[in-house]
Design an enzyme around this catalytic site. Structure first.
Site, PDB file in Angstrom:
ATOM      1  N   LYS A  51       0.789  -1.342   0.233  1.00 30.07           N
ATOM      2  CA  LYS A  51       0.025   0.047  -0.067  1.00 30.07           C
ATOM      3  C   LYS A  51       0.571   1.313  -0.035  1.00 30.07           C
ATOM      4  O   LYS A  51       0.445   2.281  -0.847  1.00 30.07           O
ATOM      5  CB  LYS A  51      -0.925  -0.031   1.334  1.00 30.07           C
ATOM      6  N   HIS A 102     -15.979  -5.204   5.854  1.00 36.58           N
ATOM      7  CA  HIS A 102     -14.930  -5.055   4.860  1.00 36.58           C
ATOM      8  C   HIS A 102     -15.429  -6.326   3.712  1.00 36.58           C
ATOM      9  O   HIS A 102     -14.421  -6.571   3.025  1.00 36.58           O
ATOM     10  CB  HIS A 102     -13.632  -5.242   5.280  1.00 36.58           C
ATOM     11  N   ARG A 150      -6.678  -8.331  -9.777  1.00 37.37           N
ATOM     12  CA  ARG A 150      -7.343  -9.698 -10.067  1.00 37.37           C
ATOM     13  C   ARG A 150      -8.641  -9.311 -10.800  1.00 37.37           C
ATOM     14  O   ARG A 150      -9.243  -8.201 -10.766  1.00 37.37           O
ATOM     15  CB  ARG A 150      -7.644 -10.329  -8.794  1.00 37.37           C
TER      16      ARG A 150
HETATM   17  C1  MV4 Z   1     -10.078   4.658   5.153  1.00 38.85           C
HETATM   18  C2  MV4 Z   1     -11.253   5.057   5.560  1.00 38.85           C
HETATM   19  C3  MV4 Z   1     -11.461   6.543   6.091  1.00 38.85           C
HETATM   20  N1  MV4 Z   1     -10.265   7.318   5.815  1.00 38.85           N
HETATM   21  N2  MV4 Z   1      -9.179   5.696   4.978  1.00 38.85           N
HETATM   22  C4  MV4 Z   1     -10.833   0.140   5.315  1.00 38.85           C
HETATM   23  C5  MV4 Z   1     -10.128  -0.812   4.481  1.00 38.85           C
HETATM   24  C6  MV4 Z   1      -9.035  -0.344   3.532  1.00 38.85           C
HETATM   25  N3  MV4 Z   1      -8.982  -0.922   2.438  1.00 38.85           N
HETATM   26  C7  MV4 Z   1      -9.574   1.186   3.603  1.00 38.85           C
HETATM   27  N4  MV4 Z   1     -10.403   1.307   4.533  1.00 38.85           N
HETATM   28  C8  MV4 Z   1     -10.728   2.545   5.058  1.00 38.85           C
HETATM   29  N5  MV4 Z   1      -9.803   3.443   4.668  1.00 38.85           N
HETATM   30  C9  MV4 Z   1      -9.267   6.951   5.477  1.00 38.85           C
HETATM   31  N6  MV4 Z   1      -8.199   7.715   5.451  1.00 38.85           N
HETATM   32  C10 MV4 Z   1     -12.311   4.299   5.883  1.00 38.85           C
HETATM   33  C11 MV4 Z   1     -11.981   3.045   5.326  1.00 38.85           C
HETATM   34  C12 MV4 Z   1     -13.246   1.860   5.473  1.00 38.85           C
HETATM   35  C13 MV4 Z   1     -13.784   1.400   4.331  1.00 38.85           C
HETATM   36  C14 MV4 Z   1     -13.223   1.455   3.002  1.00 38.85           C
HETATM   37  C15 MV4 Z   1     -13.675   0.897   1.919  1.00 38.85           C
HETATM   38  C16 MV4 Z   1     -14.898   0.070   2.261  1.00 38.85           C
HETATM   39  C17 MV4 Z   1     -15.397  -0.090   3.418  1.00 38.85           C
HETATM   40  C18 MV4 Z   1     -14.834   0.516   4.540  1.00 38.85           C
HETATM   41  C19 MV4 Z   1     -15.555   0.226   5.638  1.00 38.85           C
HETATM   42  C20 MV4 Z   1     -14.922   1.076   6.751  1.00 38.85           C
HETATM   43  C21 MV4 Z   1     -13.929   1.754   6.708  1.00 38.85           C
END
Ligand code: MV4
Length: 512
Positions: free
Chosen positions: A120, A239, A296
């Site tokens: 990442k 997630h 993917r």
């Molecule tokens: C975040 C966010 C809010 N702000 N980053 C969660 C897993 C990872 N792939 C990225 N995620 C998040 N990053 C910032 N700066 C909120 C999430 C997040 C989220 C992102 C995508 C799909 C579902 C989610 C559920 C909770 C939090």
């Protein structure tokens, strides 16, 4: 060129995605080679493939994740290529490299690109350089709490402290103010050092009430890149995505072109090859921030296939893997109607989504105009406890959102899977929920609009209706039978057969 053509593909996967790849092979006249574990001897991908080879015991680590065993079989049967599907080895750059070293085409990006997309921090740095907007915060790893406080101050609170070793929401901590930041940073640092020997933390502004919107990408070995529009995947739980759709209710044509162009830039920046997905978070103000590339074919790829008017992404993947050029221009693509996918998981939504496994004595798969179901289910099959809980994907297409939604709702009513609990009841509730209908989505949709409560409410109502209907039917029948008369239409109806299955909320999806 002709002898570069792929004539056989080993499918290093199982379930519905293995079937999906087999179908593409059959259309292209390519020999499909399945592999299977002890648990899958009676699975349908084994029967449908042209050839099938046993690769080991039930646990994935001893079968679908066993890289050397899979390569050994591919070599011994002379497979030209391996399709990894999703999950398992699909995003493992070591496996892609093993394929490359053995002269087997890995149907996906090159291992070098996967190494970047899999990291990442590295990926974020590459994207910043390519002017792809990323979430405000640290440029790389922050190793000292003073720097972290500085960055947080500039980005603005609340912030998230993320671990580079995390994934799927793991290793993320929230800090509302500087005091909390200092506390959480030290804790996250200690935790990371204990688990991985070093801390690799970064700080980001916490975006709130976000939507998860992703763009489908494809890129060929001649440097042609296209985006195949967006998918909105905001309805998820812990997630795990539950529902995906295209178009997103908040993406208009101008935004689609703008973010699509950024997504293509992201693909070029990592020299991406084949199909992939650029994920973005969209905040309430409509800003898009790149978060990662999935290297993917995704579970939800059918949504894109339906709204692009029938582009077959798996056939396209195979064409690109054998060196062909993408045959269409970006301007040739037109968003065509709307598609919604529901992931039918073998989990009990009335009981914290506990996995539900075992024999499926019978099932009814819906069909009809605009309905597509990708599934490995058949009457008499068994759902294994060893693998992913996804048993079917219901994808509905309509000329607009409402037609797709109504078709989804009706198909869910037809869909029955005996013997196991599934997420179908939750989707039935969502399809009639006002905020969903209004396109009011966010990653906290389920909690924000109390969907689990609404589902339970509906289940209760339905069981009440079902039992009164059953009682009424019995009363009616006994009355008329005694008097020796009909029910007014010349026939005596038996009590509703359905009712015995509908008398508890918990069993609502079973055996109807
Ligand atoms: C975040 C966010 C809010 N702000 N980053 C969660 C897993 C990872 N792939 C990225 N995620 C998040 N990053 C910032 N700066 C909120 C999430 C997040 C989220 C992102 C995508 C799909 C579902 C989610 C559920 C909770 C939090």
């Amino acid at each position: 060129m002709t002898n570069d053509k792929i004539s056989s593909i080993l499918i290093a996967n199982r379930g519905e995605i293995a079937l999906r790849v087999i179908r593409a092979c059959k259309e292209l006249g390519i020999k499909s080679i399945a592999v299977y574990s002890d648990e899958d001897t009676r699975s349908i991908h084994v029967k449908r493939a042209d050839e099938a080879y046993h690769i080991g015991k039930a646990p994935a680590s001893e079968s679908y994740l066993n890289m050397s065993k899979i390569i050994e079989i591919a070599n011994s049967v002379g497979a030209d290529a391996i399709h990894p599907g999703y999950g398992f080895l699909s995003e493992n750059e070591n496996f892609a490299e093993m394929c490359e070293r053995n002269g087997i085409i890995f149907i996906g990006p090159k291992s070098e690109a996967m190494e970047i997309t899999g990291d990442k921090m590295k990926c974020k740095a590459v994207m910043k350089k390519a002017r792809v907007p990323t979430v405000p915060g640290s440029d790389g790893v922050v190793d000292d709490v003073e720097k972290a406080a500085d960055i947080a101050h500039n980005a603005g609170y609340p912030v998230l402290i993320k671990s580079a070793f995390g994934g799927g929401g793991r290793g993320i901590r929230l800090a509302e103010d500087e005091k909390q930041l200092r506390q959480e940073f030290e804790m996250a640092s200690a935790e990371s050092k204990a688990a991985f020997g070093k801390a690799a933390l970064f700080v980001e502004k916490n975006l709130q009430r976000i939507r998860h919107i992703e763009f489908q990408l494809i890129r060929d070995s001649h440097g042609n890149s296209r985006h195949l529009f967006e998918r909105e995947c905001s309805i998820q739980r812990r997630h795990q995505k539950l529902i995906e759709m295209s178009p997103s209710p908040v993406v208009d044509q101008r935004t689609r072109e703008k973010i699509g162009e950024i997504a293509v830039r992201a693909a070029v920046a990592v020299d991406y090859l084949n199909a992939g997905t650029a994920e973005f978070l969209r905040d309430q103000d409509g800003n898009f921030y790149f978060i990662e590339i999935n290297s993917r074919l995704q579970v939800e790829h059918p949504v894109t296939e339906l709204v692009t008017g029938g582009i077959d992404l798996v056939k396209l993947q195979i064409a690109i893997a054998q060196g062909e050029e993408i045959s269409f221009k970006q301007q040739d693509l037109k968003m065509h109607g709307c598609a919604i996918e529901c992931r039918i998981n073998a989990e009990d939504p009335f009981y914290e989504f506990t996995p539900s496994v075992g024999p499926v004595p019978n099932c009814n798969i819906p069909y009809g105009p605009g309905i597509r179901v990708d599934t490995y289910l058949y009457p008499g099959c068994t759902v294994s406890a060893y693998y992913d809980s996804l048993v079917a994907k219901l994808i509905a297409w309509g000329r607009d959102f409402d037609e797709a939604r109504i078709r989804t709702r009706n198909a869910l009513q037809e869909f029955t899977i005996e013997g196991i609990n599934t997420t179908i009841p939750l989707y039935k509730t969502i399809m009639g929920e006002q905020n969903f209908i209004n396109g009011e989505l966010s990653t906290d949709y389920l909690e924000r609009f109390k969907l689990m409560d609404k589902m339970n409410e509906e289940a209760k109502e339905q069981s009440k209706r079902a039992s009164s209907a059953a009682i009424a039917a019995i009363l009616l029948q006994s009355q008329f039978v005694k008097k020796g008369k009909g029910n007014g239409s010349g026939t005596i109806r038996p009590p509703l057969q359905k009712s015995k299955w509908k008398n508890t909320g918990r069993e609502i999806n079973n055996g109807i």
